[in-house]
Design an enzyme around this catalytic site. Structure first.
Site, PDB file in Angstrom:
ATOM      1  N   GLN A   1       0.797  -1.225   0.000  1.00 28.56           N
ATOM      2  CA  GLN A   1       0.000   0.000   0.000  1.00 28.56           C
ATOM      3  C   GLN A   1       0.832   1.279   0.000  1.00 28.56           C
ATOM      4  OE1 GLN A   1      -3.649   1.644   2.732  1.00 28.56           O
ATOM      5  NE2 GLN A   1      -3.147  -0.485   2.821  1.00 28.56           N
TER       6      GLN A   1
ATOM      7  N   SER B   1       0.841   9.373   4.988  1.00 30.63           N
ATOM      8  CA  SER B   1       0.632   8.366   6.019  1.00 30.63           C
ATOM      9  C   SER B   1       1.721   7.296   5.958  1.00 30.63           C
ATOM     10  CB  SER B   1      -0.743   7.713   5.842  1.00 30.63           C
ATOM     11  OG  SER B   1      -0.937   6.707   6.805  1.00 30.63           O
TER      12      SER B   1
ATOM     13  N   SER C   1      -3.713   5.245  12.042  1.00 29.61           N
ATOM     14  CA  SER C   1      -4.337   4.296  11.124  1.00 29.61           C
ATOM     15  C   SER C   1      -3.793   4.586   9.734  1.00 29.61           C
ATOM     16  CB  SER C   1      -5.861   4.449  11.150  1.00 29.61           C
ATOM     17  OG  SER C   1      -6.454   3.410  10.399  1.00 29.61           O
ATOM     18  N   GLU C   2      -3.423   3.531   9.015  1.00 32.75           N
ATOM     19  CA  GLU C   2      -2.686   3.701   7.758  1.00 32.75           C
ATOM     20  C   GLU C   2      -3.449   4.518   6.710  1.00 32.75           C
ATOM     21  OE1 GLU C   2      -2.255  -0.446   6.968  1.00 32.75           O
ATOM     22  OE2 GLU C   2      -4.012  -0.544   5.688  1.00 32.75           O
ATOM     23  N   ASN C   3      -4.786   4.572   6.832  1.00 28.83           N
ATOM     24  CA  ASN C   3      -5.559   5.345   5.865  1.00 28.83           C
ATOM     25  C   ASN C   3      -5.618   6.827   6.214  1.00 28.83           C
ATOM     26  OD1 ASN C   3      -7.139   4.305   8.048  1.00 28.83           O
ATOM     27  ND2 ASN C   3      -9.009   4.892   6.998  1.00 28.83           N
TER      28      ASN C   3
END
Lengths: 227, 223
Positions: free
Chosen positions: A103, B99, B57-59
């Site tokens: 990601q 992030s 949080s990765e988002n």
């Protein structure tokens, strides 16, 4: 007078060619520009490469686009969702190519594309099967692999507010991939919940400056219903 | 009763929630922490609000708070597991490239991930159990594992069929090489040191000999 606000979906989708690389914002369904995806289905471009974090839920939005069979390849970190029926079927039948990318590497590849960096070394995925075939180098005693920038022909972005110059803000965690995708594509198309007068956005709080945006379509749909 | 069960008959393994609570005790105020989806997310429930630990949080969220009351849901605010969450006072949003720059740049104090296997050299396998069963899906696991200076794993000590998840070398596809610093299992807390696994503590009633019998890599007590 600069005015990037378009009046119709047809105008928003004009000129998207077969074979395009299409960057689609969102993390799950949050921040995913579903109206623009429906517009792209209607527009009919095919042989597409789609870059998105996930692979669609149920039969709507990104899943509906995949279901048309017009997506040749998806570049994606996590092709699983609560209900990935469409992608799973296509993948099992060998009708879609998948490039699984970590990601953060996916995000950075697009950041690099927007920032004029053709490739970069990263520690992510070193020593794993996702590093297969990639150039590796040891820098100051640590191993890194070379990853190339990921450019879009088109980016489909969901914003919260936009003005006629294309300055954008986002809502909570719906920001996610949208700003970085806006920088990485030649043609960035935005759907927004609110259109505001030029000057109404606080200059200190603009997240995406209008230089990255080509077209803005007003799509006030309320709140997302699935995650 | 299988072999592992009879060896462990004299002790009471921890539940997932008890492991999460045990791990939470070791997180001091001021740390910035990313919790992986699944069992690690439960760790947040055991860090009291007055101990200021900032969850990422990765988002694109720094300062993630607990789940909202049903009538207080912000439908634009989800965590990496795609559950509705809240933002703590002082929290902030960032886009995905920032992030993961934060993650890869080593700014977090701690990342907690689940795992299928951890090897005595710190190798982590937590994203895939086979090469071709289903479509590969890595998410942010490799970025978190490679980028965070302190990686702790929270997992069951044994698989459902009684095999050790602590191994000499991982047999599942790797997530990252030589990154795990400590493992919290339902039986013990175990450091990954330069010379292999070192046991910090065990559940009451368990001996090092018994733990060794169900673990596929050599163990010693922390010196």
């Amino acid at each position: 007078m600069i005015n990037k606000i378009v009046q119709s979906m047809a105008e928003a989708m004009a000129g998207i060619r077969d074979g395009s690389v299409v960057l689609i914002g969102g993390f799950g369904s949050i921040g995913q520009p579903n109206a623009l995806i429906e517009g792209l289905i209607e527009q009919g471009a095919k042989d597409l490469t789609v870059v998105a974090n996930n692979s669609g839920v149920g039969h709507v939005g990104l899943a509906a686009l995949l279901e048309t069979g017009r997506v040749r390849k998806i570049i994606c970190s996590f092709p699983r969702t609560a209900d990935p029926v469409v992608f799973e079927k296509l993948w099992r039948e060998g009708r879609i190519e998948l490039e699984c990318v970590p990601q953060g590497t996916m995000a950075e590849r697009m950041r690099a594309a927007g920032a004029g960096i053709p490739a970069f070394f990263t520690p992510t995925a070193v020593g794993t099967k996702l590093a297969a075939g990639k150039e590796e180098r040891t820098i100051n005693g640590r191993r890194y692999i070379l990853e190339e920038a990921l450019y879009g022909d088109v980016a489909l972005v969901e914003a919260w507010e936009a003005d006629r110059w294309g300055n954008l803000t986002y809502k909570s965690s719906a920001r996610n991939f949208n700003p970085v995708m806006a920088t990485a594509a030649k043609l960035t198309i935005v759907q927004t919940q609110h259109i505001v007068e030029l000057g109404a956005l606080d200059a200190e709080k603009v997240v995406t400056p209008g230089i990255y945006v080509e077209r803005v379509l007003y799509v006030p749909y309320g709140e997302p219903t699935v995650t | 009763m299988n072999a592992a069960a009879s060896i462990l008959a004299g002790c009471k393994p921890m539940t997932r929630r008890e492991i999460a609570a045990r791990l939470a005790d070791d997180i001091p105020e001021g740390w910035h922490v990313n919790l992986g989806i699944g069992a690690p997310l439960q760790v947040a429930d055991y860090v009291p609000q007055e101990r200021e630990v900032i969850f990422q949080s990765e988002n694109g969220i720094l300062g993630m708070g607990p789940a909202p009351e049903p009538d207080q849901i912000n439908r634009w605010l989800i965590n990496a597991g795609k559950q509705y969450i809240t933002l703590r006072t002082g929290g902030s949003y960032m886009h995905h490239a920032d992030s993961f720059a934060l993650i890869r740049g080593g700014h977090l104090d701690l990342c907690v991930l689940g795992a299928f296997q951890v090897a005595e050299n710190g190798d982590l396998a937590n994203w895939s159990t086979s090469d071709n069963e289903s479509a590969p899906a890595v998410g942010g696991a490799m970025d978190l594992a490679a980028g965070t200076p302190r990686l702790w794993v929270l997992m069951e000590h044994l698989t459902k069929t009684g095999e050790s998840r602590l191994v000499r070398r991982c047999t599942y596809p790797l997530t990252a090489v030589g990154v795990v610093k400590r493992v919290y299992t339902n039986l013990a807390v175990i450091d990954v040191s330069a010379d292999g696994f070192a046991v910090r503590d065990m559940v009451p009633g368990l001996t090092l000999e018994a733990l060794q019998q169900v673990t596929d890599a050599p163990l010693r007590m922390v010196r």
